[in-house]
Design an enzyme around this catalytic site. Structure first.
Site, mmCIF file in Angstrom:
data_model
loop_
_atom_site.group_PDB
_atom_site.id
_atom_site.type_symbol
_atom_site.label_atom_id
_atom_site.label_comp_id
_atom_site.label_asym_id
_atom_site.label_seq_id
_atom_site.Cartn_x
_atom_site.Cartn_y
_atom_site.Cartn_z
ATOM 1 C CG ASN A 1 -1.804 1.256 1.240
ATOM 2 O OD1 ASN A 1 -2.834 1.287 0.572
ATOM 3 N ND2 ASN A 1 -1.416 2.289 1.981
ATOM 4 N NE ARG B 1 -2.117 15.947 9.742
ATOM 5 C CZ ARG B 1 -3.205 16.425 10.337
ATOM 6 N NH1 ARG B 1 -4.008 17.227 9.660
ATOM 7 N NH2 ARG B 1 -3.504 16.116 11.570
ATOM 8 C CD1 TRP C 1 -2.473 4.704 10.718
ATOM 9 C CD2 TRP C 1 -0.740 4.497 9.332
ATOM 10 N NE1 TRP C 1 -1.575 3.867 11.312
ATOM 11 C CE2 TRP C 1 -0.496 3.713 10.486
ATOM 12 C CE3 TRP C 1 0.211 4.511 8.314
ATOM 13 C CZ2 TRP C 1 0.677 2.970 10.648
ATOM 14 C CZ3 TRP C 1 1.374 3.764 8.477
ATOM 15 C CH2 TRP C 1 1.588 3.014 9.636
ATOM 16 N NE ARG D 1 -6.299 6.739 2.995
ATOM 17 C CZ ARG D 1 -5.744 7.915 2.714
ATOM 18 N NH1 ARG D 1 -6.064 8.992 3.427
ATOM 19 N NH2 ARG D 1 -4.872 8.030 1.736
ATOM 20 C CG ASP E 1 -6.810 18.253 7.595
ATOM 21 O OD1 ASP E 1 -7.490 17.904 6.606
ATOM 22 O OD2 ASP E 1 -5.904 17.544 8.082
#
Length: 503
Positions: free
Chosen positions: A182, A187, A200, A204, A295
């Site tokens: 993967n 971040r 994560w 994810r 963000d």
């Protein structure tokens, strides 16, 4: 499917292409990594400006960084398309090609088989090429302080790596089994010379791999590629199915096989032509408070515990470049990328929901919180079916909290058209669907509980059959011949020279 642009095997070749087109600006002036560099990036992006190369980045205490910093790489839709090897107008066609590659129709005869050679070539491009030596391993850095990581916003907790391609594999897999890898853009907060926090979220791929290693009670190998080639960067950002490896899929985007090399310290394969690779381990149960950081929502996120990566080795090119970006309220670089991905995903959506004519994820709505969908409506209840199908199609659409469905005579990307449909085709007591307790982005502070919120669906289509007991009004439209007459008349007068006054 033909590529419109040359293959970009690394970041440098893409930068050279941008420079040749006048789309790279080198800045020799000193620019602080703390806040000022981010402000320059945002100003350039919002002006539709070029890629930026900061040749004199300044860190804490006024020290000059040991490498240039590259930013605003995908600050325009055209450069995102170029990263895919395409002209902007070819993005939708490429999306159709990818949809066909995922679910090809049966081959009918030799001529049909030969016509699919581009698909076969793309499939072969997904097999990585393993190198024994690689540019990214020419030299080593002592620790993370050698990398000019910026602090973007005044309320940020510290330096944040913003364009990391994080490489992981599940427990029980072999280092050479790249089909199970993967690649994700997560971040990475710098908390020391040899420590990073990896943020994560649970859905994810990196988090899923981390759970397999934690259950086994073993540390997980992790590598972070910084300054990868455009295809690897975009593949890592794409919302691909969980069964598709971004590392291998990047070969389709690039048009040639991905070159990888064994990492020096951890049992992983890493992009051979990246600028920098950070290698290390995530140990079971070891976390640290991450954030706050500005963000894509335009807010600072809450502080939460996330896994810590212990850095074991950093390798890089002889003269490395550090690639960075900034995330904030749109427009920002992720929202520009999202606009192109919107068009890229449309054929895949149509393959699953055939009545869909267009889907627009307005960038201003944090790129995915709102979706406007136009459909070819044929039966009562169809708009609600489309809403539910879209929410359940991809994990990313579970974070879309509002879906507005319109007819195909409405331009789904024009707010004036959508507002007219809402005002004239929607009744709040009949055409609103509300779902409760559904998955939601942790960063949505409007949700009543972290990660759990409602969904709103609005049916702004013309009501047919059992949906209404009233006769529906006829939409007004001018005769096409009258419109053509008016346009021609005005065009003649625009082209005519101005009249002179008699003396």
């Amino acid at each position: 499917m033909q590529r419109d642009l040359p293959v970009f095997p690394d970041l440098r070749s893409f930068l050279a292409w941008c420079e040749a087109r006048g789309e790279l600006l080198a800045l020799p002036e000193p620019v602080p990594l703390r806040h000022r560099m981010a402000a320059v990036q945002l100003a350039a992006l919002r002006a539709g400006g070029p890629v930026l190369r900061f040749d004199h980045a300044v860190g804490e205490g006024g020290a000059r960084a040991g490498m240039p910093v590259v930013a605003n790489l995908f600050g325009t839709r055209a450069r995102v398309a170029a990263g895919l090897g395409l002209a902007p107008e070819a993005v939708t066609e490429f999306g159709a090609f990818l949809a066909a590659l995922r679910s090809p129709a049966p081959v009918e005869g030799m001529r049909d088989a030969l016509s699919r050679w581009p698909m076969l070539r793309a499939a072969l491009s997904t097999r990585p090429k393993v190198l024994s030596r690689a540019p990214v391993q020419e030299e080593e850095a002592p620790d993370l302080t050698a990398i000019p990581v910026q602090t973007c916003w005044p309320g940020d907790a510290g330096p944040l790596v913003t364009w990391p391609v994080v490489v992981t594999r599940p427990h029980g897999s072999a280092p050479g089994d790249t089909a199970r890898y993967n690649l994700g853009v997560y971040r990475a907060q710098v908390i020391g010379p040899d420590r990073l926090i990896l943020r994560w979220l649970p859905h994810r791929g990196g988090a899923a791999h981390h759970r397999t290693w934690a259950r086994a009670g073993e540390p997980m190998p992790v590598a972070i590629a910084l300054g990868a080639d455009p295809a690897t960067l975009l593949a890592a950002a794409l919302p691909l199915p969980e069964t598709v490896s971004e590392l291998t899929f990047s070969g389709v985007l690039r048009g040639t096989r991905t070159e990888i090399v064994p990492a020096r310290e951890v049992p992983l394969m890493v992009p051979a032509r990246a600028e920098i690779v950070v290698e290390g381990w995530v140990h079971p149960g070891e976390t640290a408070p991450e954030g706050p950081f500005g963000d894509h929502t335009g807010y600072y996120n809450a502080v939460e515990p996330f896994p810590v990566m212990r850095v074991a080795r950093i390798t890089h090119r002889r003269d490395p470049l550090y690639l960075t970006t900034i995330t904030g309220r749109p427009p920002d670089e992720p929202s520009v990328i999202g606009e192109v991905f919107n068009d890229l995903a449309l054929p895949v959506i149509r393959a699953q929901i055939p009545e869909v004519r267009d889907v627009w994820l307005p960038p201003a709505a944090a790129s995915y919180r709102i979706a406007v969908v136009s459909i070819d409506k044929r039966y009562p209840g169809q708009a609600r079916r489309v809403m539910l199908a879209l929410w359940g199609m991809l994990a990313q659409f579970s974070y879309t909290k509002m879906v507005i469905v319109v007819d195909d005579d409405i331009d789904a990307r024009n707010w004036d058209d959508v507002a007219w449909a809402l005002a004239t085709r929607m009744d709040p007591s009949r055409d609103v669907t509300i779902l409760e307790n559904t998955p939601m982005d942790y960063l949505d502070f409007a949700s009543p509980a972290p990660g759990l919120a409602g969904k709103l669906g609005i049916d702004a289509t013309v009501k047919i059959g059992a949906e209404t007991a009233r006769d529906w009004g006829e939409v007004m439209a001018a005769d096409p011949g009258d419109v053509a007459f008016a346009e021609a008349l005005l065009a003649r007068h625009r082209a005519a020279p101005p009249l002179r006054r008699a003396s």
